[in-house]
Design a protein around this motif. Structure first.
Motif, short mmCIF file in Angstrom:
data_model
loop_
_atom_site.label_atom_id
_atom_site.label_comp_id
_atom_site.label_asym_id
_atom_site.label_seq_id
_atom_site.Cartn_x
_atom_site.Cartn_y
_atom_site.Cartn_z
N MET A 1 -60.08 -31.88 -56.96
CA MET A 1 -58.91 -31.68 -56.14
C MET A 1 -59.12 -32.06 -54.68
O MET A 1 -58.23 -32.62 -54.06
N ARG A 2 -60.27 -31.73 -54.15
CA ARG A 2 -60.44 -31.90 -52.70
C ARG A 2 -60.89 -33.32 -52.36
O ARG A 2 -61.47 -34.01 -53.19
N LYS A 3 -60.60 -33.72 -51.11
CA LYS A 3 -61.03 -35.03 -50.66
C LYS A 3 -62.10 -34.96 -49.61
O LYS A 3 -62.72 -35.96 -49.28
N ASN A 4 -62.28 -33.78 -49.05
CA ASN A 4 -63.30 -33.59 -48.04
C ASN A 4 -64.68 -33.64 -48.71
O ASN A 4 -64.97 -32.86 -49.61
N LEU A 5 -65.52 -34.57 -48.28
CA LEU A 5 -66.80 -34.78 -48.97
C LEU A 5 -67.67 -33.53 -48.96
O LEU A 5 -68.36 -33.22 -49.94
N ILE A 6 -67.64 -32.79 -47.85
CA ILE A 6 -68.51 -31.62 -47.76
C ILE A 6 -68.06 -30.54 -48.74
O ILE A 6 -68.88 -29.88 -49.39
N ILE A 7 -66.73 -30.38 -48.89
CA ILE A 7 -66.24 -29.36 -49.82
C ILE A 7 -66.53 -29.79 -51.26
O ILE A 7 -66.85 -28.96 -52.11
N VAL A 8 -66.45 -31.10 -51.53
CA VAL A 8 -66.81 -31.58 -52.87
C VAL A 8 -68.28 -31.27 -53.16
O VAL A 8 -68.64 -30.79 -54.24
N PHE A 9 -69.12 -31.49 -52.16
CA PHE A 9 -70.54 -31.18 -52.32
C PHE A 9 -70.75 -29.69 -52.60
O PHE A 9 -71.54 -29.31 -53.49
N MET A 10 -70.00 -28.84 -51.88
CA MET A 10 -70.17 -27.40 -52.10
C MET A 10 -69.67 -26.98 -53.48
O MET A 10 -70.22 -26.08 -54.12
N SER A 11 -68.62 -27.67 -53.98
CA SER A 11 -68.16 -27.39 -55.33
C SER A 11 -69.22 -27.76 -56.36
O SER A 11 -69.41 -27.06 -57.37
N LEU A 12 -69.94 -28.86 -56.09
CA LEU A 12 -71.05 -29.23 -56.98
C LEU A 12 -72.10 -28.13 -57.01
O LEU A 12 -72.63 -27.78 -58.09
N THR B 1 -54.90 -33.09 -49.74
CA THR B 1 -54.87 -33.48 -51.15
C THR B 1 -53.48 -33.98 -51.49
O THR B 1 -52.51 -33.43 -50.99
N ASP B 2 -53.37 -34.99 -52.34
CA ASP B 2 -52.03 -35.34 -52.78
C ASP B 2 -51.72 -34.65 -54.10
O ASP B 2 -52.58 -34.11 -54.78
N PHE B 3 -50.43 -34.66 -54.44
CA PHE B 3 -49.90 -33.82 -55.50
C PHE B 3 -50.47 -34.17 -56.86
O PHE B 3 -50.93 -33.31 -57.62
N HIS B 4 -50.54 -35.49 -57.18
CA HIS B 4 -51.02 -35.92 -58.49
C HIS B 4 -52.45 -35.45 -58.73
O HIS B 4 -52.78 -34.96 -59.81
N GLN B 5 -53.25 -35.60 -57.68
CA GLN B 5 -54.65 -35.21 -57.81
C GLN B 5 -54.77 -33.73 -58.14
O GLN B 5 -55.57 -33.32 -58.98
N LYS B 6 -53.92 -32.93 -57.49
CA LYS B 6 -53.93 -31.48 -57.72
C LYS B 6 -53.60 -31.17 -59.18
O LYS B 6 -54.29 -30.40 -59.84
#
Lengths: 97, 167
Positions: free
Chosen positions: A21-32, B84-89
Motif C-alpha cells: 500500500m505505501r509508497k514511502n520507501l522507509i515505511i515499506v522497509f519497516m513493513s518488511l 497512496t493512490d486508490f487502486h493500490q490501496k
C-alpha cells in the motif's frame, strides 16, 4: 500455539499490506521488518509446542539476515535519495520502457 | 498468562497497524519499536528469554537506530507529499485479506502434531536458556554460524559500496 500463530498471521498480513500500500520507501522497509518478526514469532511458537530447539536457532539466523538486509537496504535508500531527491517508490522507473 | 498474552497481542497488532498508517516515518519507527517490545514479551511467555533479549538488543536497538538515523539524514520535511493512490490501496487490502484467510484456514483447520523433540521448556529452564542455544549453535549448526558471519561481512561491503558518493 494456535493463538500465537494467528497473531503472527495478523502481523504478517499487516506487514504485507504495508508493503503493497505505501509508497514511502522507509515505511515499506519497516513493513518488511514486521513480516520478518511475524515469521520469527511463528518459529518460536511452533518449536515451543513441538519441544524442538531448531526453530529458536533459526530465529537467530533470521535476525542475522535482517541486520544485514537493514544495512544494505538503508544504503540503497540513501543512494536512491541522493540520485532522485525523493524516496517515492514510483520514481524508481529506470527499467520501465 | 492468558491475560498477558492478550495484552501483548493487543499492543503488537495495534502498533503494527499504526506503523503502516502513520504519515510521518518517524512516528512509524517509534510504533515499530513498541511492536518489537510486545513481540519480546511473547518470547518471554514462550520461555525463550534469550531470544527476547536479542530481539530488544538487535531489532529495537541496532536496526531501529539505523532507521531513525536514515530518516534524520533524509530531511524529513520534504517527504510529506508521498501519498497512496486508490487502486493500490484496494489491491493491497484484497491481497492481505486473502493471505490472512489462508493463514487462518491452515492454522485452525490443520491437524496438530504431537510433540516430537525432547527439549521441553522445563529442561531449557533447568539447564539455562543461553546454554542450550549456545550448545546447539556451536555443535549442530556450526556451518550455518560460519556462513552467517560471511553474510555479515558481505553486508558491510555492500552497505559501504551503496553509501559511496558515486554509485
Amino acid at each position: 500455539m494456535n493463538n500465537y500463530l494467528i497473531v503472527a498471521g495478523i502481523i504478517f498480513c499487516i506487514g504485507a499490506l504495508g508493503v503493497l500500500m505505501r509508497k514511502n520507501l522507509i515505511i515499506v522497509f519497516m513493513s518488511l521488518e514486521l513480516m520478518f518478526n511475524a515469521a520469527n514469532l511463528g518459529f518460536v511458537a511452533v518449536s515451543n509446542r513441538l519441544n524442538l530447539i531448531s526453530g529458536d536457532i533459526f530465529v537467530i539466523f533470521v535476525m542475522v539476515v535482517a541486520a544485514a538486509e537493514a544495512a544494505v537496504a538503508l544504503g540503497i535508500i540513501v543512494a536512491f535519495y541522493r540520485e532522485k531527491g525523493t524516496i517515492d517508490m514510483d520514481k524508481a522507473n529506470e527499467l520501465k520502457n | 498468562m492468558e491475560a498477558l498474552f492478550y495484552f501483548f497481542a493487543f499492543i503488537a497488532i495495534f502498533s503494527a497497524l499504526m506503523v503502516i498508517s502513520m504519515k510521518n516515518p518517524l512516528t512509524s519507527a517509534l510504533y515499530l519499536v513498541l511492536c518489537f517490545f510486545a513481540l519480546a514479551g511473547f518470547y518471554v511467555l514462550l520461555y525463550m528469554q534469550f531470544i527476547a533479549v536479542m530481539q530488544i538488543l538487535v531489532y529495537a536497538g541496532a536496526i531501529m537506530v539505523l532507521v531513525v538515523l536514515v530518516i534524520m539524514l533524509l530531511n524529513i520535511s520534504k517527504l510529506d507529499s508521498v501519498k497512496t493512490d486508490f487502486h493500490q490501496k484496494i489491491i493491497g487490502i484484497v491481497i492481505a485479506v486473502v493471505l490472512f484467510a489462508e493463514i487462518v484456514i491452515y492454522t485452525v483447520g490443520g491437524k496438530t502434531r504431537k510433540p516430537t523433540g525432547e527439549i521441553t521448556h522445563k529442561l531449557i529452564n533447568k539447564i539455562g536458556n543461553t546454554q542450550v542455544i549456545g550448545k546447539f549453535l556451536f555443535t549442530k549448526y556450526t556451518l550455518s554460524f560460519e556462513i552467517a558471519s560471511i553474510l555479515l561481512f558481505v553486508a558491510i561491503i555492500g552497505a559501504y559500496l551503496f553509501a559511496k558518493k558515486k554509485l
